[in-house]
Scaffold this motif. Structure first.
Motif, PDB file in Angstrom:
ATOM      1  N   ASN A 261       0.841  -1.202   0.000  1.00  0.00           N
ATOM      2  CA  ASN A 261       0.000   0.000   0.000  1.00  0.00           C
ATOM      3  C   ASN A 261       0.872   1.247   0.000  1.00  0.00           C
ATOM      4  OD1 ASN A 261      -2.640  -1.214   0.111  1.00  0.00           O
ATOM      5  ND2 ASN A 261      -2.072  -1.890   2.158  1.00  0.00           N
ATOM      6  N   SER A 262       1.883   1.243  -0.840  1.00  0.00           N
ATOM      7  CA  SER A 262       2.820   2.365  -0.918  1.00  0.00           C
ATOM      8  C   SER A 262       2.951   2.836  -2.371  1.00  0.00           C
ATOM      9  CB  SER A 262       4.191   1.938  -0.387  1.00  0.00           C
ATOM     10  OG  SER A 262       4.813   1.044  -1.299  1.00  0.00           O
ATOM     11  N   TYR A 263       3.818   3.768  -2.568  1.00  0.00           N
ATOM     12  CA  TYR A 263       4.077   4.287  -3.914  1.00  0.00           C
ATOM     13  C   TYR A 263       4.661   3.227  -4.835  1.00  0.00           C
ATOM     14  CZ  TYR A 263       8.915   4.527  -2.436  1.00  0.00           C
ATOM     15  OH  TYR A 263      10.160   4.202  -1.991  1.00  0.00           O
ATOM     16  N   LEU A 264       5.175   2.144  -4.271  1.00  0.00           N
ATOM     17  CA  LEU A 264       5.740   1.087  -5.117  1.00  0.00           C
ATOM     18  C   LEU A 264       4.691   0.462  -6.024  1.00  0.00           C
ATOM     19  CD1 LEU A 264       8.273  -0.848  -2.844  1.00  0.00           C
ATOM     20  CD2 LEU A 264       8.715   0.969  -4.505  1.00  0.00           C
ATOM     21  N   THR A 265       3.420   0.473  -5.604  1.00  0.00           N
ATOM     22  CA  THR A 265       2.376  -0.072  -6.473  1.00  0.00           C
ATOM     23  C   THR A 265       2.230   0.773  -7.731  1.00  0.00           C
ATOM     24  OG1 THR A 265       0.641   1.125  -5.287  1.00  0.00           O
ATOM     25  CG2 THR A 265       1.102  -1.126  -4.563  1.00  0.00           C
ATOM     26  N   VAL A 266       2.371   2.091  -7.584  1.00  0.00           N
ATOM     27  CA  VAL A 266       2.301   3.000  -8.735  1.00  0.00           C
ATOM     28  C   VAL A 266       3.510   2.772  -9.644  1.00  0.00           C
ATOM     29  CG1 VAL A 266       2.281   5.437  -9.443  1.00  0.00           C
ATOM     30  CG2 VAL A 266       1.011   4.713  -7.395  1.00  0.00           C
ATOM     31  N   LEU A 267       4.674   2.630  -9.039  1.00  0.00           N
ATOM     32  CA  LEU A 267       5.893   2.403  -9.814  1.00  0.00           C
ATOM     33  C   LEU A 267       5.833   1.066 -10.551  1.00  0.00           C
ATOM     34  CD1 LEU A 267       8.735   3.257 -10.656  1.00  0.00           C
ATOM     35  CD2 LEU A 267       9.578   2.217  -8.533  1.00  0.00           C
ATOM     36  N   ARG A 268       5.389   0.015  -9.861  1.00  0.00           N
ATOM     37  CA  ARG A 268       5.280  -1.295 -10.513  1.00  0.00           C
ATOM     38  C   ARG A 268       4.357  -1.204 -11.729  1.00  0.00           C
ATOM     39  NH1 ARG A 268       3.203  -6.113  -7.023  1.00  0.00           N
ATOM     40  NH2 ARG A 268       1.519  -4.632  -6.755  1.00  0.00           N
ATOM     41  N   GLN A 269       3.217  -0.537 -11.575  1.00  0.00           N
ATOM     42  CA  GLN A 269       2.270  -0.401 -12.678  1.00  0.00           C
ATOM     43  C   GLN A 269       2.889   0.381 -13.836  1.00  0.00           C
ATOM     44  OE1 GLN A 269      -0.556  -2.085 -12.785  1.00  0.00           O
ATOM     45  NE2 GLN A 269      -0.813  -1.383 -14.885  1.00  0.00           N
ATOM     46  N   ALA A 270       3.644   1.431 -13.514  1.00  0.00           N
ATOM     47  CA  ALA A 270       4.292   2.231 -14.561  1.00  0.00           C
ATOM     48  C   ALA A 270       5.317   1.400 -15.325  1.00  0.00           C
ATOM     49  CB  ALA A 270       4.952   3.465 -13.949  1.00  0.00           C
ATOM     50  N   VAL A 271       6.080   0.579 -14.616  1.00  0.00           N
ATOM     51  CA  VAL A 271       7.078  -0.278 -15.273  1.00  0.00           C
ATOM     52  C   VAL A 271       6.379  -1.315 -16.155  1.00  0.00           C
ATOM     53  CG1 VAL A 271       8.893  -1.994 -14.909  1.00  0.00           C
ATOM     54  CG2 VAL A 271       8.840   0.076 -13.504  1.00  0.00           C
ATOM     55  N   LEU A 272       5.331  -1.943 -15.625  1.00  0.00           N
ATOM     56  CA  LEU A 272       4.606  -2.940 -16.411  1.00  0.00           C
ATOM     57  C   LEU A 272       3.971  -2.327 -17.657  1.00  0.00           C
ATOM     58  CD1 LEU A 272       2.949  -4.997 -13.540  1.00  0.00           C
ATOM     59  CD2 LEU A 272       4.786  -5.749 -15.075  1.00  0.00           C
ATOM     60  N   GLU A 273       3.426  -1.128 -17.531  1.00  0.00           N
ATOM     61  CA  GLU A 273       2.836  -0.458 -18.698  1.00  0.00           C
ATOM     62  C   GLU A 273       3.901  -0.083 -19.717  1.00  0.00           C
ATOM     63  OE1 GLU A 273       0.541   2.803 -17.113  1.00  0.00           O
ATOM     64  OE2 GLU A 273      -0.965   1.447 -16.265  1.00  0.00           O
ATOM     65  N   ALA A 274       5.056   0.377 -19.253  1.00  0.00           N
ATOM     66  CA  ALA A 274       6.142   0.720 -20.170  1.00  0.00           C
ATOM     67  C   ALA A 274       6.655  -0.528 -20.895  1.00  0.00           C
ATOM     68  CB  ALA A 274       7.280   1.413 -19.417  1.00  0.00           C
ATOM     69  N   LEU A 275       6.751  -1.635 -20.177  1.00  0.00           N
ATOM     70  CA  LEU A 275       7.171  -2.895 -20.801  1.00  0.00           C
ATOM     71  C   LEU A 275       6.150  -3.351 -21.846  1.00  0.00           C
ATOM     72  CD1 LEU A 275       8.448  -4.739 -17.627  1.00  0.00           C
ATOM     73  CD2 LEU A 275       9.846  -4.159 -19.621  1.00  0.00           C
ATOM     74  N   ALA A 276       4.877  -3.259 -21.507  1.00  0.00           N
ATOM     75  CA  ALA A 276       3.824  -3.667 -22.447  1.00  0.00           C
ATOM     76  C   ALA A 276       3.835  -2.793 -23.692  1.00  0.00           C
ATOM     77  CB  ALA A 276       2.460  -3.601 -21.759  1.00  0.00           C
ATOM     78  N   GLU A 277       4.015  -1.505 -23.492  1.00  0.00           N
ATOM     79  CA  GLU A 277       4.068  -0.577 -24.634  1.00  0.00           C
ATOM     80  C   GLU A 277       5.252  -0.905 -25.533  1.00  0.00           C
ATOM     81  OE1 GLU A 277       3.292   2.411 -27.301  1.00  0.00           O
ATOM     82  OE2 GLU A 277       1.990   1.670 -25.705  1.00  0.00           O
ATOM     83  N   GLU A 278       6.393  -1.146 -24.932  1.00  0.00           N
ATOM     84  CA  GLU A 278       7.574  -1.469 -25.732  1.00  0.00           C
ATOM     85  C   GLU A 278       7.415  -2.819 -26.426  1.00  0.00           C
ATOM     86  OE1 GLU A 278      11.663  -1.890 -24.005  1.00  0.00           O
ATOM     87  OE2 GLU A 278      11.810   0.059 -25.017  1.00  0.00           O
ATOM     88  N   ASP A 279       6.784  -3.773 -25.751  1.00  0.00           N
ATOM     89  CA  ASP A 279       6.528  -5.074 -26.381  1.00  0.00           C
ATOM     90  C   ASP A 279       5.621  -4.911 -27.601  1.00  0.00           C
ATOM     91  OD1 ASP A 279       8.108  -6.360 -24.533  1.00  0.00           O
ATOM     92  OD2 ASP A 279       6.428  -7.136 -23.344  1.00  0.00           O
ATOM     93  N   ARG A 280       4.605  -4.056 -27.479  1.00  0.00           N
ATOM     94  CA  ARG A 280       3.706  -3.813 -28.623  1.00  0.00           C
ATOM     95  C   ARG A 280       4.466  -3.184 -29.783  1.00  0.00           C
ATOM     96  NH1 ARG A 280       0.104  -2.644 -24.519  1.00  0.00           N
ATOM     97  NH2 ARG A 280       0.594  -0.433 -24.519  1.00  0.00           N
ATOM     98  N   GLU A 281       5.358  -2.246 -29.456  1.00  0.00           N
ATOM     99  CA  GLU A 281       6.142  -1.587 -30.504  1.00  0.00           C
ATOM    100  C   GLU A 281       7.095  -2.567 -31.172  1.00  0.00           C
ATOM    101  OE1 GLU A 281       8.121   1.733 -28.713  1.00  0.00           O
ATOM    102  OE2 GLU A 281       6.245   2.784 -28.295  1.00  0.00           O
ATOM    103  N   CYS A 282       7.627  -3.512 -30.402  1.00  0.00           N
ATOM    104  CA  CYS A 282       8.596  -4.474 -30.928  1.00  0.00           C
ATOM    105  C   CYS A 282       7.937  -5.629 -31.658  1.00  0.00           C
ATOM    106  CB  CYS A 282       9.446  -5.041 -29.794  1.00  0.00           C
ATOM    107  SG  CYS A 282      10.564  -3.851 -29.057  1.00  0.00           S
ATOM    108  N   ASP A 283       6.677  -5.878 -31.395  1.00  0.00           N
ATOM    109  CA  ASP A 283       5.988  -7.034 -31.963  1.00  0.00           C
ATOM    110  C   ASP A 283       5.987  -6.970 -33.488  1.00  0.00           C
ATOM    111  OD1 ASP A 283       4.595  -9.406 -31.930  1.00  0.00           O
ATOM    112  OD2 ASP A 283       2.644  -8.407 -31.868  1.00  0.00           O
ATOM    113  N   GLY A 284       6.723  -7.880 -34.093  1.00  0.00           N
ATOM    114  CA  GLY A 284       6.743  -7.977 -35.546  1.00  0.00           C
ATOM    115  C   GLY A 284       7.661  -6.990 -36.229  1.00  0.00           C
ATOM    116  N   GLY A 285       8.327  -6.156 -35.493  1.00  0.00           N
ATOM    117  CA  GLY A 285       9.204  -5.161 -36.106  1.00  0.00           C
ATOM    118  C   GLY A 285      10.590  -5.225 -35.510  1.00  0.00           C
ATOM    119  N   GLU A 286      11.393  -4.298 -35.889  1.00  0.00           N
ATOM    120  CA  GLU A 286      12.734  -4.201 -35.348  1.00  0.00           C
ATOM    121  C   GLU A 286      12.671  -3.671 -33.926  1.00  0.00           C
ATOM    122  OE1 GLU A 286      16.043  -4.741 -36.423  1.00  0.00           O
ATOM    123  OE2 GLU A 286      14.924  -6.026 -37.767  1.00  0.00           O
ATOM    124  N   PRO A 287      13.497  -4.197 -33.019  1.00  0.00           N
ATOM    125  CA  PRO A 287      13.545  -3.651 -31.672  1.00  0.00           C
ATOM    126  C   PRO A 287      13.920  -2.175 -31.715  1.00  0.00           C
ATOM    127  CG  PRO A 287      14.695  -5.737 -31.778  1.00  0.00           C
ATOM    128  CD  PRO A 287      14.370  -5.328 -33.193  1.00  0.00           C
TER     129      PRO A 287
END
Length: 144
Positions: free
Chosen positions: A107-133
């Motif tokens: 119940n701390s700010y780490l939950t916000v940070l974890r969500q931000a990291v997961l969203e950034a990873l998902a966004e980058e995965d979408r950008e990389c999917d089928g294309g050049e990294p």
């Protein structure tokens, strides 16, 4: 790709050995009281990813509600996306433990940070999917 990012107290983490392929990162802006730097062992300290001083003080003084704090911390992370890159690299390499001296990491700010990291990873995965990294983080998993 599923990423494992867990939240823990730093005091407990210094007393335990981490599982294999686990990166542990202390995210507090201030050094935890009573904790010696030698006790960290392999734990990294990334204070730039923590809430800035004004946010932290606003929450503790009551000027900001937890909801306002979370929203402003999300904005801080969006304005400084480079602070997420080291955490993203570690999450791609294996389990990532985010550590804090806060009594209740769930119940701390780490939950916000974890969500931000997961969203950034998902966004980058979408950008990389089928294309050049698009960045070294995108193809970090290929180095194994």
């Amino acid at each position: 790709m599923p990423y494992v990012i867990t939240l823990h107290r730093v005091q407990e983490a210094t007393q335990e050995s981490p599982p294999a392929h686990t990166a542990r990162v202390l995210i507090d802006r201030l050094w935890p009281r009573g904790l010696r730097k030698q006790a960290l062992g392999d734990i990294q300290w990334l204070h730039d990813a923590s809430p800035d001083t004004a946010l932290r003080k606003g929450l503790h003084s009551g000027e900001l509600s937890p909801k306002q704090f979370s929203r402003q911390y999300q904005q801080q992370l969006q304005q400084t996306p480079d602070t997420l890159i080291p955490l993203m690299k570690l999450a791609r390499a294996g389990e990532l433990q985010l550590l804090t001296a806060t009594r209740d990491p769930q119940n701390s700010y780490l939950t916000v940070l974890r969500q931000a990291v997961l969203e950034a990873l998902a966004e980058e995965d979408r950008e990389c999917d089928g294309g050049e990294p698009s960045s070294p983080v995108c193809y970090a998993h290929l180095k194994e």
